[in-house]
Scaffold this motif. Structure first.
Motif, PDB file in Angstrom:
ATOM      1  N   ASP A 151     -69.979 -29.660  76.618  1.00  0.00           N
ATOM      2  CA  ASP A 151     -69.976 -30.448  75.380  1.00  0.00           C
ATOM      3  C   ASP A 151     -69.463 -29.634  74.203  1.00  0.00           C
ATOM      4  O   ASP A 151     -68.743 -30.142  73.351  1.00  0.00           O
ATOM      5  CB  ASP A 151     -71.382 -30.968  75.063  1.00  0.00           C
ATOM      6  CG  ASP A 151     -71.755 -32.173  75.899  1.00  0.00           C
ATOM      7  OD1 ASP A 151     -70.856 -32.752  76.553  1.00  0.00           O
ATOM      8  OD2 ASP A 151     -72.944 -32.551  75.885  1.00  0.00           O
ATOM      9  N   PHE A 176     -62.365 -41.355  69.989  1.00  0.00           N
ATOM     10  CA  PHE A 176     -62.895 -42.003  71.188  1.00  0.00           C
ATOM     11  C   PHE A 176     -63.683 -40.998  72.030  1.00  0.00           C
ATOM     12  O   PHE A 176     -64.780 -41.301  72.520  1.00  0.00           O
ATOM     13  CB  PHE A 176     -61.773 -42.625  72.016  1.00  0.00           C
ATOM     14  CG  PHE A 176     -62.266 -43.250  73.284  1.00  0.00           C
ATOM     15  CD1 PHE A 176     -62.931 -44.468  73.257  1.00  0.00           C
ATOM     16  CD2 PHE A 176     -62.100 -42.600  74.502  1.00  0.00           C
ATOM     17  CE1 PHE A 176     -63.412 -45.044  74.433  1.00  0.00           C
ATOM     18  CE2 PHE A 176     -62.578 -43.166  75.678  1.00  0.00           C
ATOM     19  CZ  PHE A 176     -63.229 -44.390  75.633  1.00  0.00           C
ATOM     20  N   GLY A 177     -63.130 -39.790  72.196  1.00  0.00           N
ATOM     21  CA  GLY A 177     -63.821 -38.756  72.976  1.00  0.00           C
ATOM     22  C   GLY A 177     -65.140 -38.356  72.337  1.00  0.00           C
ATOM     23  O   GLY A 177     -66.150 -38.169  73.028  1.00  0.00           O
ATOM     24  N   ILE A 178     -65.154 -38.245  71.020  1.00  0.00           N
ATOM     25  CA  ILE A 178     -66.379 -37.898  70.296  1.00  0.00           C
ATOM     26  C   ILE A 178     -67.419 -39.002  70.484  1.00  0.00           C
ATOM     27  O   ILE A 178     -68.594 -38.738  70.762  1.00  0.00           O
ATOM     28  CB  ILE A 178     -66.064 -37.671  68.799  1.00  0.00           C
ATOM     29  CG1 ILE A 178     -65.255 -36.371  68.640  1.00  0.00           C
ATOM     30  CG2 ILE A 178     -67.339 -37.641  67.952  1.00  0.00           C
ATOM     31  CD1 ILE A 178     -64.558 -36.246  67.299  1.00  0.00           C
ATOM     32  N   TRP A 179     -66.994 -40.254  70.354  1.00  0.00           N
ATOM     33  CA  TRP A 179     -67.913 -41.381  70.517  1.00  0.00           C
ATOM     34  C   TRP A 179     -68.425 -41.453  71.951  1.00  0.00           C
ATOM     35  O   TRP A 179     -69.615 -41.643  72.196  1.00  0.00           O
ATOM     36  CB  TRP A 179     -67.195 -42.674  70.132  1.00  0.00           C
ATOM     37  CG  TRP A 179     -67.994 -43.903  70.442  1.00  0.00           C
ATOM     38  CD1 TRP A 179     -69.048 -44.406  69.753  1.00  0.00           C
ATOM     39  CD2 TRP A 179     -67.803 -44.755  71.573  1.00  0.00           C
ATOM     40  NE1 TRP A 179     -69.519 -45.538  70.368  1.00  0.00           N
ATOM     41  CE2 TRP A 179     -68.771 -45.775  71.494  1.00  0.00           C
ATOM     42  CE3 TRP A 179     -66.895 -44.766  72.625  1.00  0.00           C
ATOM     43  CZ2 TRP A 179     -68.867 -46.783  72.434  1.00  0.00           C
ATOM     44  CZ3 TRP A 179     -66.987 -45.773  73.565  1.00  0.00           C
ATOM     45  CH2 TRP A 179     -67.966 -46.769  73.464  1.00  0.00           C
ATOM     46  N   LYS A 180     -67.535 -41.284  72.911  1.00  0.00           N
ATOM     47  CA  LYS A 180     -67.895 -41.409  74.329  1.00  0.00           C
ATOM     48  C   LYS A 180     -68.930 -40.364  74.730  1.00  0.00           C
ATOM     49  O   LYS A 180     -69.852 -40.655  75.489  1.00  0.00           O
ATOM     50  CB  LYS A 180     -66.628 -41.268  75.171  1.00  0.00           C
ATOM     51  CG  LYS A 180     -66.794 -41.572  76.624  1.00  0.00           C
ATOM     52  CD  LYS A 180     -66.767 -43.041  76.881  1.00  0.00           C
ATOM     53  CE  LYS A 180     -66.737 -43.316  78.374  1.00  0.00           C
ATOM     54  NZ  LYS A 180     -67.196 -44.648  78.674  1.00  0.00           N
ATOM     55  N   ARG A 181     -68.789 -39.135  74.228  1.00  0.00           N
ATOM     56  CA  ARG A 181     -69.707 -38.045  74.603  1.00  0.00           C
ATOM     57  C   ARG A 181     -70.892 -37.927  73.640  1.00  0.00           C
ATOM     58  O   ARG A 181     -71.726 -37.060  73.810  1.00  0.00           O
ATOM     59  CB  ARG A 181     -68.960 -36.718  74.631  1.00  0.00           C
ATOM     60  CG  ARG A 181     -67.792 -36.626  75.560  1.00  0.00           C
ATOM     61  CD  ARG A 181     -68.106 -36.356  76.968  1.00  0.00           C
ATOM     62  NE  ARG A 181     -68.892 -35.171  77.169  1.00  0.00           N
ATOM     63  CZ  ARG A 181     -69.362 -34.811  78.339  1.00  0.00           C
ATOM     64  NH1 ARG A 181     -69.127 -35.548  79.385  1.00  0.00           N
ATOM     65  NH2 ARG A 181     -70.084 -33.724  78.468  1.00  0.00           N
ATOM     66  N   ALA A 230     -57.612 -40.769  69.906  1.00  0.00           N
ATOM     67  CA  ALA A 230     -58.125 -40.202  71.163  1.00  0.00           C
ATOM     68  C   ALA A 230     -59.303 -39.267  70.890  1.00  0.00           C
ATOM     69  O   ALA A 230     -60.292 -39.275  71.617  1.00  0.00           O
ATOM     70  CB  ALA A 230     -57.011 -39.462  71.895  1.00  0.00           C
ATOM     71  N   SER A 231     -59.203 -38.468  69.822  1.00  0.00           N
ATOM     72  CA  SER A 231     -60.297 -37.554  69.466  1.00  0.00           C
ATOM     73  C   SER A 231     -61.548 -38.331  69.099  1.00  0.00           C
ATOM     74  O   SER A 231     -62.646 -38.018  69.560  1.00  0.00           O
ATOM     75  CB  SER A 231     -59.882 -36.646  68.305  1.00  0.00           C
ATOM     76  OG  SER A 231     -58.807 -35.829  68.664  1.00  0.00           O
ATOM     77  N   LEU A 286     -61.881 -31.297  70.297  1.00  0.00           N
ATOM     78  CA  LEU A 286     -61.627 -32.601  69.678  1.00  0.00           C
ATOM     79  C   LEU A 286     -61.709 -32.522  68.156  1.00  0.00           C
ATOM     80  O   LEU A 286     -60.898 -33.131  67.449  1.00  0.00           O
ATOM     81  CB  LEU A 286     -62.618 -33.643  70.194  1.00  0.00           C
ATOM     82  CG  LEU A 286     -62.466 -34.075  71.651  1.00  0.00           C
ATOM     83  CD1 LEU A 286     -63.556 -35.060  72.038  1.00  0.00           C
ATOM     84  CD2 LEU A 286     -61.086 -34.680  71.904  1.00  0.00           C
ATOM     85  N   ILE A 333     -65.639 -29.322  74.476  1.00  0.00           N
ATOM     86  CA  ILE A 333     -65.022 -30.616  74.154  1.00  0.00           C
ATOM     87  C   ILE A 333     -65.127 -30.896  72.660  1.00  0.00           C
ATOM     88  O   ILE A 333     -64.155 -31.300  72.015  1.00  0.00           O
ATOM     89  CB  ILE A 333     -65.663 -31.747  74.983  1.00  0.00           C
ATOM     90  CG1 ILE A 333     -65.289 -31.592  76.456  1.00  0.00           C
ATOM     91  CG2 ILE A 333     -65.254 -33.113  74.461  1.00  0.00           C
ATOM     92  CD1 ILE A 333     -66.065 -32.499  77.392  1.00  0.00           C
ATOM     93  N   SER A 334     -66.309 -30.660  72.098  1.00  0.00           N
ATOM     94  CA  SER A 334     -66.522 -30.931  70.677  1.00  0.00           C
ATOM     95  C   SER A 334     -65.626 -30.067  69.797  1.00  0.00           C
ATOM     96  O   SER A 334     -65.006 -30.557  68.849  1.00  0.00           O
ATOM     97  CB  SER A 334     -67.993 -30.688  70.323  1.00  0.00           C
ATOM     98  OG  SER A 334     -68.199 -30.819  68.937  1.00  0.00           O
TER      99      SER A 334
END
Length: 195
Positions: A74, A132-137, A129-130, A81, A77-78
């Motif tokens: 995490d 979305f990735g932040i929201w998804k995780r 995309a960033s 992103l 990824i954080s």
């Protein structure tokens, strides 16, 4: 000194990804010790030592190995992103990438001109995309602290550039360049402080 202060934001982002149960087991002083020790380890060739150090230290307190691993994933990824988000938000306002990168692309793409519309589509796609990735995780808290870290780095770099670099020909660095250079170092496998 200022970078050390900004590192506190990275610590808070990392700590935000640990579970409430983990935080009950380990005191705040031990959290700070584990993080500080791992930050020193990341400057050995490859940031992998930072994560390995945390894996060992947190497991001594009874935090499960899969939980520690997911915290590290995490965090990576954080940070990535958020760096993309900061770079491209700055790019929308100051055309950072056009100024810094486009000249090099023109060398390989003869006859091409700087097309702002293409850059805007790239900006919107990467920011989307960033987000979305932040929201998804569900990385909201970590992203908040990472944004403060990156903006702080940008402000420090601007101050140093305008006040301490003698005879520079540019009134200021394009915003986003420092975060971009940080991101390149971070994703370079085996680089000091890189993955």
């Amino acid at each position: 000194f200022f970078y050390a202060v900004l590192t506190a934001f990275l610590f808070l982002a990392w700590k935000s990804r640990l579970s409430t149960e983990d935080k009950k087991i380990i005191s705040g002083d031990h959290f700070r010790y584990i993080y500080a020790r791992s930050v020193g380890a990341k400057y050995l060739p490859g940031n992998i030592f930072q994560f390995a150090s945390r894996q060992i230290d947190l497991s001594r307190y009874g935090v499960s190995q899969p939980r520690i691993l997911m915290t590290s994933v995490d965090e990576i990824i954080s940070q990535a992103l958020t760096a993309f988000l900061v770079i491209f938000i700055f790019d929308v306002t100051s055309n950072t990438l056009e100024h810094v990168i486009w000249a090099h692309f023109q060398e390989f793409l003869p006859g091409q001109t700087n097309n702002i519309e293409i850059w805007r589509v790239i900006d919107i796609a990467i920011v989307s995309a960033s987000l979305f990735g932040i929201w998804k995780r569900k990385l909201f808290s970590a992203v908040f602290w990472h944004i403060l870290f990156f903006i702080g780095m940008e402000l420090i770099a601007q101050f140093l550039w305008t006040n301490l670099v003698p005879g520079n020909n540019f009134p200021s660095l394009p915003y986003g360049v420092v975060t971009l250079s940080w991101l390149i170092g971070f994703v370079t496998v085996g680089a000091p402080a890189g993955i």
